[in-house]
Design a protein around this motif. Structure first.
Motif, PDB file in Angstrom:
ATOM      1  N   GLU A  80       0.879  -1.164   0.000  1.00 58.75           N
ATOM      2  CA  GLU A  80       0.000   0.000   0.000  1.00 58.75           C
ATOM      3  C   GLU A  80       0.920   1.218   0.000  1.00 58.75           C
ATOM      4  N   ALA A  81       0.981   1.881  -1.143  1.00 58.48           N
ATOM      5  CA  ALA A  81       1.880   3.028  -1.281  1.00 58.48           C
ATOM      6  C   ALA A  81       1.046   4.290  -1.306  1.00 58.48           C
ATOM      7  N   ASP A  82       1.435   5.254  -0.492  1.00 58.82           N
ATOM      8  CA  ASP A  82       0.736   6.534  -0.469  1.00 58.82           C
ATOM      9  C   ASP A  82       0.922   7.254  -1.787  1.00 58.82           C
ATOM     10  N   TYR A  83       0.015   8.205  -2.046  1.00 55.68           N
ATOM     11  CA  TYR A  83       0.302   9.215  -3.049  1.00 55.68           C
ATOM     12  C   TYR A  83       0.693  10.466  -2.274  1.00 55.68           C
ATOM     13  N   LEU A  84       1.947  10.835  -2.379  1.00 58.78           N
ATOM     14  CA  LEU A  84       2.494  11.988  -1.652  1.00 58.78           C
ATOM     15  C   LEU A  84       3.316  12.785  -2.643  1.00 58.78           C
ATOM     16  N   PRO A  85       2.750  13.868  -3.177  1.00 62.59           N
ATOM     17  CA  PRO A  85       3.430  14.600  -4.241  1.00 62.59           C
ATOM     18  C   PRO A  85       4.912  14.897  -3.969  1.00 62.59           C
ATOM     19  N   GLY A  86       5.293  15.145  -2.723  1.00 63.97           N
ATOM     20  CA  GLY A  86       6.692  15.465  -2.443  1.00 63.97           C
ATOM     21  C   GLY A  86       7.636  14.266  -2.417  1.00 63.97           C
ATOM     22  N   TYR A  87       7.096  13.065  -2.518  1.00 61.19           N
ATOM     23  CA  TYR A  87       7.936  11.869  -2.342  1.00 61.19           C
ATOM     24  C   TYR A  87       7.858  10.914  -3.528  1.00 61.19           C
ATOM     25  N   MET A  88       7.343  11.387  -4.660  1.00 62.46           N
ATOM     26  CA  MET A  88       7.032  10.441  -5.728  1.00 62.46           C
ATOM     27  C   MET A  88       8.257   9.779  -6.358  1.00 62.46           C
ATOM     28  N   GLU A  89       9.356  10.517  -6.393  1.00 64.77           N
ATOM     29  CA  GLU A  89      10.546   9.891  -6.975  1.00 64.77           C
ATOM     30  C   GLU A  89      10.992   8.697  -6.139  1.00 64.77           C
ATOM     31  N   TYR A  90      10.993   8.929  -4.830  1.00 68.17           N
ATOM     32  CA  TYR A  90      11.364   7.849  -3.911  1.00 68.17           C
ATOM     33  C   TYR A  90      10.380   6.675  -4.035  1.00 68.17           C
ATOM     34  N   ILE A  91       9.088   6.991  -4.037  1.00 69.23           N
ATOM     35  CA  ILE A  91       8.069   5.929  -4.078  1.00 69.23           C
ATOM     36  C   ILE A  91       8.211   5.121  -5.373  1.00 69.23           C
ATOM     37  N   ALA A  92       8.413   5.821  -6.492  1.00 69.03           N
ATOM     38  CA  ALA A  92       8.560   5.121  -7.772  1.00 69.03           C
ATOM     39  C   ALA A  92       9.784   4.204  -7.751  1.00 69.03           C
ATOM     40  N   SER A  93      10.881   4.662  -7.183  1.00 65.79           N
ATOM     41  CA  SER A  93      12.072   3.815  -7.218  1.00 65.79           C
ATOM     42  C   SER A  93      11.928   2.652  -6.232  1.00 65.79           C
ATOM     43  N   PHE A  94      11.226   2.884  -5.128  1.00 69.40           N
ATOM     44  CA  PHE A  94      10.987   1.789  -4.169  1.00 69.40           C
ATOM     45  C   PHE A  94      10.171   0.677  -4.834  1.00 69.40           C
ATOM     46  N   ILE A  95       9.135   1.079  -5.549  1.00 67.44           N
ATOM     47  CA  ILE A  95       8.255   0.102  -6.200  1.00 67.44           C
ATOM     48  C   ILE A  95       9.050  -0.755  -7.197  1.00 67.44           C
ATOM     49  N   LYS A  96       9.999  -0.130  -7.857  1.00 65.33           N
ATOM     50  CA  LYS A  96      10.788  -0.860  -8.871  1.00 65.33           C
ATOM     51  C   LYS A  96      11.782  -1.848  -8.277  1.00 65.33           C
ATOM     52  N   GLN A  97      12.107  -1.628  -6.999  1.00 67.78           N
ATOM     53  CA  GLN A  97      13.168  -2.447  -6.394  1.00 67.78           C
ATOM     54  C   GLN A  97      12.759  -3.862  -6.020  1.00 67.78           C
ATOM     55  N   TYR A  98      11.453  -4.117  -5.899  1.00 67.45           N
ATOM     56  CA  TYR A  98      11.010  -5.408  -5.366  1.00 67.45           C
ATOM     57  C   TYR A  98       9.983  -6.046  -6.298  1.00 67.45           C
ATOM     58  N   PRO A  99       9.894  -7.393  -6.219  1.00 66.51           N
ATOM     59  CA  PRO A  99       8.997  -8.103  -7.152  1.00 66.51           C
ATOM     60  C   PRO A  99       7.534  -8.105  -6.697  1.00 66.51           C
ATOM     61  N   PHE A 100       6.929  -6.919  -6.617  1.00 64.43           N
ATOM     62  CA  PHE A 100       5.557  -6.839  -6.130  1.00 64.43           C
ATOM     63  C   PHE A 100       4.567  -7.466  -7.111  1.00 64.43           C
ATOM     64  N   ASP A 101       3.516  -8.056  -6.543  1.00 67.03           N
ATOM     65  CA  ASP A 101       2.429  -8.563  -7.377  1.00 67.03           C
ATOM     66  C   ASP A 101       1.438  -7.462  -7.733  1.00 67.03           C
ATOM     67  N   TYR A 102       1.281  -6.500  -6.847  1.00 66.59           N
ATOM     68  CA  TYR A 102       0.382  -5.368  -7.143  1.00 66.59           C
ATOM     69  C   TYR A 102       0.677  -4.251  -6.146  1.00 66.59           C
ATOM     70  N   ILE A 103       0.280  -3.049  -6.548  1.00 70.98           N
ATOM     71  CA  ILE A 103       0.464  -1.875  -5.689  1.00 70.98           C
ATOM     72  C   ILE A 103      -0.892  -1.202  -5.496  1.00 70.98           C
ATOM     73  N   ILE A 104      -1.262  -1.026  -4.239  1.00 71.54           N
ATOM     74  CA  ILE A 104      -2.461  -0.253  -3.917  1.00 71.54           C
ATOM     75  C   ILE A 104      -2.024   1.194  -3.701  1.00 71.54           C
ATOM     76  N   GLY A 105      -2.628   2.102  -4.423  1.00 72.24           N
ATOM     77  CA  GLY A 105      -2.317   3.523  -4.255  1.00 72.24           C
ATOM     78  C   GLY A 105      -3.370   4.151  -3.368  1.00 72.24           C
ATOM     79  N   SER A 106      -2.942   4.699  -2.237  1.00 70.06           N
ATOM     80  CA  SER A 106      -3.891   5.272  -1.282  1.00 70.06           C
ATOM     81  C   SER A 106      -3.548   6.721  -0.995  1.00 70.06           C
TER      82      SER A 106
END
Ligand code: ZN
Ligand code: FE
Ligand code: FE
Ligand code: ZN
Length: 264
Positions: A80-106
């Motif tokens: 469950e990844a937040d949508y936080l305009p100030g942190y999107m670069e970090y969030i995008a790179s975090f998501i890419k680092q692991y073999p997730f099956d799905y991402i919930i955007g909250s």
């Protein structure tokens, strides 16, 4: 039935470890159990709001072990990844680092206000309830358009503490659903609202009816923060979805969505 939205004690406001959730889910007859732990965000000042980065390895490890230990259930690695305009670069790179099956955007934050946190619920009055809902839906549209998420988490969560907009939100909601549809996302049908003061699903039955009209897929989730909340109120929720017209739900693996029949 599947439950795609559970947390663990690693988020610091939940109880139970991965294995306890899995055992409970097996007892409940769950076929697919999706862990959707809150993304760690170093530097964000919400100490009990999410996992620590250092616990992420434990999370992944427990899920991999549980997959080997309990072959009778399918276990998914979600987030469950937040949508936080100030942190999107970090969030995008975090998501890419692991073999997730799905991402919930909250969306849990408007600016630096966590409107979903009971500690700050007084702020609805200062900020304005109508404004809270409008800004919330705007943020959800932005979140959908980032392309980072598969599922929109608990749409209409600002109603959590019983607040109701004084204005008609139909236009806002329809615009938001249209964006969700156009961007190819699904909706988390989140039963945690039934355990709270508001006593309603997120999103509401009315919004789900609109979502069905827009042909938006749904994914049931309990948002369990304790093992015995897995599949909370699922029989009623599945029946309601069927009444609305839904005959399908979806499943994810390595971020690829598949449609399956909706049945308990
Ligand atoms: Zn949580
Ligand atoms: Fe959430
Ligand atoms: Fe959650
Ligand atoms: Zn949630």
């Amino acid at each position: 039935m599947n439950d795609y939205h559970v947390h663990t004690r690693l988020c610091k406001h939940g109880e139970g470890d991965v294995y306890q959730y899995v055992e409970f889910a097996i007892d409940k007859g769950i076929k697919e159990l999706g862990f959707a732990e809150h993304i760690p965000i170093p530097g964000l000042d919400d100490p009990d709001g999410r996992m620590d980065s250092k616990d992420f390895a434990v999370y992944i490890n427990d899920i991999e072990n549980a997959r080997r230990q309990y072959p009778e259930i399918k276990i998914l690695l979600g987030l469950e990844a937040d949508y936080l305009p100030g942190y999107m670069e970090y969030i995008a790179s975090f998501i890419k680092q692991y073999p997730f099956d799905y991402i919930i955007g909250s969306v849990h934050f408007i600016g630096d206000w966590d409107f979903s946190n009971p500690l700050y619920k007084e702020h609805y009055e200062t900020f304005g309830v109508d404004r809270t809902f409008c800004e919330y839906y705007q943020l959800v549209r932005e979140a959908a358009m980032t392309g980072l998420y598969d599922i929109i988490g608990h749409l209409d969560i600002p109603k959590r503490y019983g607040h109701k907009a004084g204005i008609d939100l139909t236009g806002e909601i329809d615009d938001t659903l249209q964006v969700i549809k156009r961007c190819g996302l699904a909706l988390d049908v989140n039963t945690s609202g039934l355990r709270r003061q508001v006593q309603e699903l997120y999103p509401s039955q009315t919004i789900l009816g609109r979502a069905f009209a827009f042909d938006i897929p749904v994914v049931p989730g309990s948002d369990a923060h304790k093992p015995d909340e897995v599949a909370y109120a699922f029989p009623e929720t599945y029946a309601l979805l069927q009444k609305i017209g839904y005959h399908e739900t979806c499943v994810y693996e390595h971020r690829v969505r598949k449609t399956i029949p909706l049945y308990l």
